[in-house]
Design a protein around this motif. Structure first.
Motif, PDB file in Angstrom:
ATOM      1  N   SER A  31      -0.243   3.818 -15.411  1.00 13.04           N
ATOM      2  CA  SER A  31      -0.807   2.892 -14.824  1.00 13.04           C
ATOM      3  C   SER A  31      -1.960   3.667 -14.492  1.00 13.04           C
ATOM      4  N   ILE A  49      -4.144  -1.845 -15.507  1.00 12.37           N
ATOM      5  CA  ILE A  49      -3.637  -1.526 -16.926  1.00 12.37           C
ATOM      6  C   ILE A  49      -2.934  -0.818 -17.537  1.00 12.37           C
ATOM      7  N   THR A  55      -2.115  -6.840 -18.621  1.00 13.12           N
ATOM      8  CA  THR A  55      -3.439  -6.351 -17.242  1.00 13.12           C
ATOM      9  C   THR A  55      -3.169  -7.336 -16.621  1.00 13.12           C
ATOM     10  N   GLU A  68     -10.435  -2.140 -19.724  1.00 11.79           N
ATOM     11  CA  GLU A  68      -9.909  -1.812 -20.981  1.00 11.79           C
ATOM     12  C   GLU A  68      -9.802  -0.231 -21.265  1.00 11.79           C
TER      13      GLU A  68
END
Length: 108
Positions: A31, A49, A55, A68
């Motif tokens: 992550s 994320i 997320t 993102e």
């Protein structure tokens, strides 16, 4: 140890937008996340994320922030409708490493 470099912070008026960027020195297979620390407060996880795109967000930013991850060594934090309480130093984190932080100030 992976090196993380953030950019994109600055001064913005309430209701404005900013996009933070973080670039890692190598591929991150786990992550990536953004944390923040406001003056006099403890650090908090803002958004995370996973490598598969799952997320998670702290409640106070849901609907306003979007994390993102276009590739394994880059992560963005798109922030809209910013509030004064979003003022903090924002840190990119991955694999137990932290970036140097980037200041976000929301003020009129």
């Amino acid at each position: 140890q992976v090196q993380l470099v953030e950019s994109g912070g600055g001064l913005v008026q309430p209701g404005g937008s900013l996009r933070l960027s973080c670039s890692a020195s190598g591929s991150i297979f786990g992550s990536m996340a953004w944390h923040r620390q406001a003056p006099g407060q403890t650090r908090e996880l803002v958004a995370e994320i996973t490598s598969s795109g799952w997320t998670k967000y702290v409640d106070s930013v849901k609907g306003r922030f979007a994390i993102e991850r276009p590739n394994r060594n880059t992560v963005y934090l798109q922030m809209i409708r910013l509030k004064p309480e979003d003022t903090a130093v924002y840190y990119c984190t991955a694999q137990n490493s932290w970036g140097q932080g980037t200041q976000v100030t929301v003020s009129s």
